[in-house]
Write an enzyme that holds these catalytic residues in place. Sequence first.
Site, PDB file in Angstrom:
ATOM      1  N   LYS A 113     -38.754   8.295  80.933  1.00 44.36           N
ATOM      2  CA  LYS A 113     -39.254   9.672  80.899  1.00 44.36           C
ATOM      3  C   LYS A 113     -38.227  10.545  80.212  1.00 44.36           C
ATOM      4  O   LYS A 113     -37.031  10.234  80.218  1.00 44.36           O
ATOM      5  CB  LYS A 113     -39.472  10.190  82.325  1.00 44.36           C
TER       6      LYS A 113
HETATM    7  N1  GLU Z   1     -47.007  11.269  80.713  1.00 43.62           N
HETATM    8  C1  GLU Z   1     -48.033  10.338  81.017  1.00 43.62           C
HETATM    9  C2  GLU Z   1     -47.779   9.686  82.364  1.00 43.62           C
HETATM   10  O1  GLU Z   1     -47.080  10.206  83.187  1.00 43.62           O
HETATM   11  C3  GLU Z   1     -48.294   9.356  79.891  1.00 43.62           C
HETATM   12  C4  GLU Z   1     -47.173   8.420  79.580  1.00 43.62           C
HETATM   13  C5  GLU Z   1     -47.445   7.567  78.341  1.00 43.62           C
HETATM   14  O2  GLU Z   1     -48.550   7.514  77.867  1.00 43.62           O
HETATM   15  O3  GLU Z   1     -46.470   6.957  77.893  1.00 43.62           O
HETATM   16  O4  GLU Z   1     -48.334   8.658  82.670  1.00 43.62           O
END
Ligand code: GLU
Length: 423
Positions: A113
């Site tokens: 993240k």
């Molecule tokens: N931000 C989204 C999540 O928390 C998508 C993450 C992604 O597609 O890599 O799942």
Amino acid sequence: MAVPKAAAKPGANPLDTAIAQFERAADRLNLDPGLRQVLGTCKRELTTHFPVQMDDGSTKVFTGYRVQHNLARGPAKGGIRYHPAVGLDEVRALAMWMTWKSALVNVPYGGAKGGVIVDPKALSETELENLTRRYATEISIVIDPIRDIPAPDVGTDERVMAWIMDTISMHRGYTVAGVVTGKPVSVGGTLGRKEATGRGILYLIQELTRDHGIPLEGATVAVQGFGNVGGVAATLLAREGARVVGVSDTSGCLYNEKGLDVETLWQGKKEGASLSELGGGDCLGGDELLSLPVDFLIPAALEGQITAQTARNIQAKFVIEGANGPTTPDGDAVLAEKQVLVVPDILANAGGVIVSYFEWVQDLQFFFWEEKQVCEQLQRVITSALREVRARAEQENVSLREAAMLIAVSRVEEATRLRGIYP
Ligand code: GLU
């Protein structure tokens, strides 16, 4: 001068929630103490303080992060959050949830993240682009289509993804589409990615209503957070005949017992209006949305919303966690006592990463799918994950969250163990 600080954020530390959920699964799986330490810790953490040229000619320093939790099952994957209160512990928790989420739905990724401490709404378009391109440059030492692939999260969108993709491509001298997902379709994005998380929620609710013999037509829904997850989920559910009675965003909350005109609200929201400007229902106070008497409550905003205190007033039969980490362990215990069925975040919002995986595969193959194929594959993957989680929950007599964690943690544990400790 001191480095810029995140705005104070009230409530539980999301990392405590993520660790508590992991420890519970680790205990039940009787995880080896060494592996428990490995899986309970983030592998790589990049913190960067970087300057951005503002419109008035001044220079401002911002702080950003990119954290990779575990890479045993494949490249790191996870969104980038722009928020004034984002912090390292929050990003660590979100990275950890990405590892479990990817493992649960069996896409070959580890978890990551990113975040920047910023209120994106307070920046001009040029400032936002400058900030994004510089942040992308700072994290370019860790991101790559085969190493770590960012995507949108709270406060970022496909425009931001296009700037990141372009920045990395400019550095390398050729187009590197697969370095981020959630891009516009015209620059290597996939059809159906923008709606994927909300659509995943629809598929899960359709499956649940079938299983529990509740007609979706007329089922009542309340949604906290009217962004790309909550707004899409509410709109798709309303199209299937569900009665969306309450929605909220940072400006406030709208309630109409007969059902809100979600389609119009979502259109207005996409054009930049807030719910309080749009109206069309009675206004309620902050926590009241969570306590509405509905069949389905969808928390689709931030972490730590369902605590022991707010959980006591929840009247919903099902909680579908569109957000990451919306329920604290104390909140979870209260919901379990009240026999509310909670579909955990790592399953409920997995539609996003599932379709991100499809986008990445298309980018790597330079071969693009029709939307129908994306939706069918999403439905197949997410509903089979739900079935697997339900079966495990019944087998072990545990909650859906615990069952989901048991499946996910064992997959990551197995991959980590089989690969061994190097050297
Ligand atoms: N931000 C989204 C999540 O928390 C998508 C993450 C992604 O597609 O890599 O799942």
